[in-house]
Design a protein around this motif. Structure first.
Motif, PDB file in Angstrom:
ATOM      1  N   GLN A   1       0.810  -1.228   0.000  1.00  0.00           N
ATOM      2  CA  GLN A   1       0.000   0.000   0.000  1.00  0.00           C
ATOM      3  C   GLN A   1       0.849   1.286   0.000  1.00  0.00           C
ATOM      4  O   GLN A   1       0.455   2.314   0.548  1.00  0.00           O
ATOM      5  N   PHE A   2       2.013   1.239  -0.652  1.00  0.00           N
ATOM      6  CA  PHE A   2       2.953   2.365  -0.609  1.00  0.00           C
ATOM      7  C   PHE A   2       2.299   3.696  -1.005  1.00  0.00           C
ATOM      8  O   PHE A   2       2.424   4.705  -0.304  1.00  0.00           O
ATOM      9  N   THR A   3       1.583   3.714  -2.113  1.00  0.00           N
ATOM     10  CA  THR A   3       0.988   4.966  -2.604  1.00  0.00           C
ATOM     11  C   THR A   3       0.033   5.562  -1.581  1.00  0.00           C
ATOM     12  O   THR A   3       0.059   6.776  -1.313  1.00  0.00           O
ATOM     13  N   ASN A   4      -0.816   4.731  -0.991  1.00  0.00           N
ATOM     14  CA  ASN A   4      -1.782   5.231  -0.010  1.00  0.00           C
ATOM     15  C   ASN A   4      -1.111   5.657   1.290  1.00  0.00           C
ATOM     16  O   ASN A   4      -1.531   6.629   1.921  1.00  0.00           O
ATOM     17  N   ILE A   5      -0.068   4.944   1.686  1.00  0.00           N
ATOM     18  CA  ILE A   5       0.680   5.307   2.895  1.00  0.00           C
ATOM     19  C   ILE A   5       1.314   6.692   2.719  1.00  0.00           C
ATOM     20  O   ILE A   5       1.210   7.563   3.597  1.00  0.00           O
ATOM     21  N   VAL A   6       1.945   6.916   1.574  1.00  0.00           N
ATOM     22  CA  VAL A   6       2.584   8.210   1.304  1.00  0.00           C
ATOM     23  C   VAL A   6       1.533   9.312   1.199  1.00  0.00           C
ATOM     24  O   VAL A   6       1.738  10.428   1.691  1.00  0.00           O
ATOM     25  N   ASN A   7       0.394   9.003   0.581  1.00  0.00           N
ATOM     26  CA  ASN A   7      -0.682   9.989   0.469  1.00  0.00           C
ATOM     27  C   ASN A   7      -1.150  10.440   1.849  1.00  0.00           C
ATOM     28  O   ASN A   7      -1.330  11.642   2.097  1.00  0.00           O
ATOM     29  N   ASN A   8      -1.333   9.511   2.761  1.00  0.00           N
ATOM     30  CA  ASN A   8      -1.758   9.866   4.120  1.00  0.00           C
ATOM     31  C   ASN A   8      -0.667  10.645   4.858  1.00  0.00           C
ATOM     32  O   ASN A   8      -0.956  11.621   5.544  1.00  0.00           O
ATOM     33  N   ALA A   9       0.581  10.220   4.690  1.00  0.00           N
ATOM     34  CA  ALA A   9       1.694  10.937   5.321  1.00  0.00           C
ATOM     35  C   ALA A   9       1.795  12.363   4.774  1.00  0.00           C
ATOM     36  O   ALA A   9       2.100  13.308   5.511  1.00  0.00           O
ATOM     37  N   SER A  10       1.516  12.529   3.489  1.00  0.00           N
ATOM     38  CA  SER A  10       1.541  13.859   2.877  1.00  0.00           C
ATOM     39  C   SER A  10       0.481  14.767   3.501  1.00  0.00           C
ATOM     40  O   SER A  10       0.730  15.953   3.751  1.00  0.00           O
ATOM     41  N   ARG A  11      -0.690  14.223   3.768  1.00  0.00           N
ATOM     42  CA  ARG A  11      -1.735  15.018   4.425  1.00  0.00           C
ATOM     43  C   ARG A  11      -1.301  15.429   5.832  1.00  0.00           C
ATOM     44  O   ARG A  11      -1.554  16.552   6.261  1.00  0.00           O
ATOM     45  N   LEU A  12      -0.629  14.522   6.529  1.00  0.00           N
ATOM     46  CA  LEU A  12      -0.122  14.863   7.859  1.00  0.00           C
ATOM     47  C   LEU A  12       0.926  15.964   7.779  1.00  0.00           C
ATOM     48  O   LEU A  12       0.950  16.878   8.613  1.00  0.00           O
ATOM     49  N   LEU A  13       1.781  15.896   6.764  1.00  0.00           N
ATOM     50  CA  LEU A  13       2.801  16.931   6.586  1.00  0.00           C
ATOM     51  C   LEU A  13       2.146  18.276   6.264  1.00  0.00           C
ATOM     52  O   LEU A  13       2.540  19.314   6.817  1.00  0.00           O
ATOM     53  N   GLN A  14       1.143  18.270   5.400  1.00  0.00           N
ATOM     54  CA  GLN A  14       0.434  19.518   5.089  1.00  0.00           C
ATOM     55  C   GLN A  14      -0.210  20.104   6.348  1.00  0.00           C
ATOM     56  O   GLN A  14      -0.136  21.313   6.593  1.00  0.00           O
ATOM     57  N   ALA A  15      -0.819  19.233   7.147  1.00  0.00           N
ATOM     58  CA  ALA A  15      -1.449  19.694   8.391  1.00  0.00           C
ATOM     59  C   ALA A  15      -0.409  20.252   9.355  1.00  0.00           C
ATOM     60  O   ALA A  15      -0.653  21.256  10.029  1.00  0.00           O
ATOM     61  N   SER A  16       0.760  19.618   9.417  1.00  0.00           N
ATOM     62  CA  SER A  16       1.803  20.108  10.331  1.00  0.00           C
ATOM     63  C   SER A  16       2.215  21.528   9.960  1.00  0.00           C
ATOM     64  O   SER A  16       2.477  22.352  10.836  1.00  0.00           O
ATOM     65  N   ARG A  17       2.261  21.807   8.671  1.00  0.00           N
ATOM     66  CA  ARG A  17       2.621  23.165   8.229  1.00  0.00           C
ATOM     67  C   ARG A  17       1.536  24.171   8.604  1.00  0.00           C
ATOM     68  O   ARG A  17       1.840  25.293   9.030  1.00  0.00           O
ATOM     69  N   ILE A  18       0.294  23.774   8.448  1.00  0.00           N
ATOM     70  CA  ILE A  18      -0.827  24.657   8.791  1.00  0.00           C
ATOM     71  C   ILE A  18      -0.843  24.947  10.292  1.00  0.00           C
ATOM     72  O   ILE A  18      -1.094  26.074  10.720  1.00  0.00           O
ATOM     73  N   LEU A  19      -0.540  23.921  11.100  1.00  0.00           N
ATOM     74  CA  LEU A  19      -0.693  24.029  12.548  1.00  0.00           C
ATOM     75  C   LEU A  19       0.600  24.367  13.286  1.00  0.00           C
ATOM     76  O   LEU A  19       0.604  24.470  14.516  1.00  0.00           O
ATOM     77  N   GLY A  20       1.696  24.534  12.550  1.00  0.00           N
ATOM     78  CA  GLY A  20       2.958  24.918  13.177  1.00  0.00           C
ATOM     79  C   GLY A  20       3.653  23.793  13.925  1.00  0.00           C
ATOM     80  O   GLY A  20       4.366  24.034  14.907  1.00  0.00           O
ATOM     81  N   ILE A  21       3.456  22.563  13.462  1.00  0.00           N
ATOM     82  CA  ILE A  21       4.125  21.401  14.061  1.00  0.00           C
ATOM     83  C   ILE A  21       5.370  21.100  13.223  1.00  0.00           C
ATOM     84  O   ILE A  21       5.284  20.965  12.002  1.00  0.00           O
ATOM     85  N   THR A  22       6.503  20.973  13.861  1.00  0.00           N
ATOM     86  CA  THR A  22       7.752  20.739  13.129  1.00  0.00           C
ATOM     87  C   THR A  22       7.809  19.323  12.590  1.00  0.00           C
ATOM     88  O   THR A  22       7.612  18.363  13.335  1.00  0.00           O
ATOM     89  N   PRO A  23       8.095  19.156  11.281  1.00  0.00           N
ATOM     90  CA  PRO A  23       8.309  17.823  10.725  1.00  0.00           C
ATOM     91  C   PRO A  23       9.801  17.477  10.711  1.00  0.00           C
ATOM     92  O   PRO A  23      10.647  18.338  10.482  1.00  0.00           O
ATOM     93  N   ILE A  24      10.107  16.215  10.977  1.00  0.00           N
ATOM     94  CA  ILE A  24      11.486  15.716  10.913  1.00  0.00           C
ATOM     95  C   ILE A  24      11.499  14.523   9.964  1.00  0.00           C
ATOM     96  O   ILE A  24      10.730  13.580  10.129  1.00  0.00           O
ATOM     97  N   LEU A  25      12.379  14.597   8.963  1.00  0.00           N
ATOM     98  CA  LEU A  25      12.425  13.616   7.876  1.00  0.00           C
ATOM     99  C   LEU A  25      13.738  12.845   7.917  1.00  0.00           C
ATOM    100  O   LEU A  25      14.808  13.434   8.072  1.00  0.00           O
ATOM    101  N   THR A  26      13.644  11.506   7.758  1.00  0.00           N
ATOM    102  CA  THR A  26      14.858  10.706   7.628  1.00  0.00           C
ATOM    103  C   THR A  26      14.827   9.915   6.325  1.00  0.00           C
ATOM    104  O   THR A  26      13.769   9.672   5.740  1.00  0.00           O
TER     105      THR A  26
END
Length: 197
Positions: A29-54
């Motif tokens: 389910q790679f595509t759907n997993i990334v799609n959901n993670a992308s929504r979380l990243l967009q929300a983090s930007r809206i809400l001022g939550i710092t994202p950390i990427l590895t």
């Protein structure tokens, strides 16, 4: 009193684990997993939550996939199966040592698991977004989620995280978050997890 695991924008950081090109054909389910993670990243930007990427061994496994939308983030390269590297530790300290981590990415039984164990040992709440984590094998993914729940992680979903972070339709950013909820999250095969409980 039992810990509730209530998410808060002021206490949380978003961890994005190893969603890289070479994993694309092999992760369940790679595509759907990334799609959901992308929504979380967009929300983090809206809400001022710092994202950390590895990125796990990017020389061999390639860069983060572009559809995650993380092109402006600096990826922390690693070879360990935990995101808690020296660089990430320094970033957490610079953020004032957040008490909650929202965790998504791959693989559930490897880097997600090791990261979760390290965070819990540090006294940090871990909220694993079950529809935004996966493994090559659905069996490994589902048993990892079960194991991590036993260890004290909170299992949640993309939509639940977004709604818990705003908590009220009167929240100043609710309309922006609501746009991210316009379409329900796709089925990523988690019903098998719950039928096995």
């Amino acid at each position: 009193m039992a810990k509730l695991g209530r998410l808060s924008t002021k206490d949380a950081v978003l961890f994005l684990c190893d969603m890289q090109e070479k994993f694309r054909p092999n992760i369940f389910q790679f595509t759907n997993i990334v799609n959901n993670a992308s929504r979380l990243l967009q929300a983090s930007r809206i809400l001022g939550i710092t994202p950390i990427l590895t990125e796990q061994y990017p020389k061999g496994l390639g860069p983060t996939v572009p559809e995650l939308g993380a092109g402006n983030l600096t990826a922390h390269a690693k070879t360990s199966f935990t995101m808690i590297t020296e660089e990430v530790e320094k970033e957490l300290q610079a953020l004032g040592n957040p008490t909650q981590v929202i965790l998504c990415g791959i693989e559930a039984h490897a880097c997600i698991a090791c990261t979760t164990f390290d965070l819990i040992e540090k006294g940090i709440e871990v909220h694993i977004v079950a529809d935004a984590v996966s493994s090559r094998s659905q069996t490994d993914r589902l048993f990892a989620l079960s194991r991590l729940k036993q260890s004290g992680a909170y299992l949640t979903t993309t939509e639940a995280v977004l709604l818990q972070l705003v908590q009220d339709a009167k929240h100043p950013n609710f309309k922006e978050i609501q746009k991210l909820l316009a379409h329900p999250s796709p089925d990523t095969g988690l019903l098998a997890f719950f039928s096995a409980l």
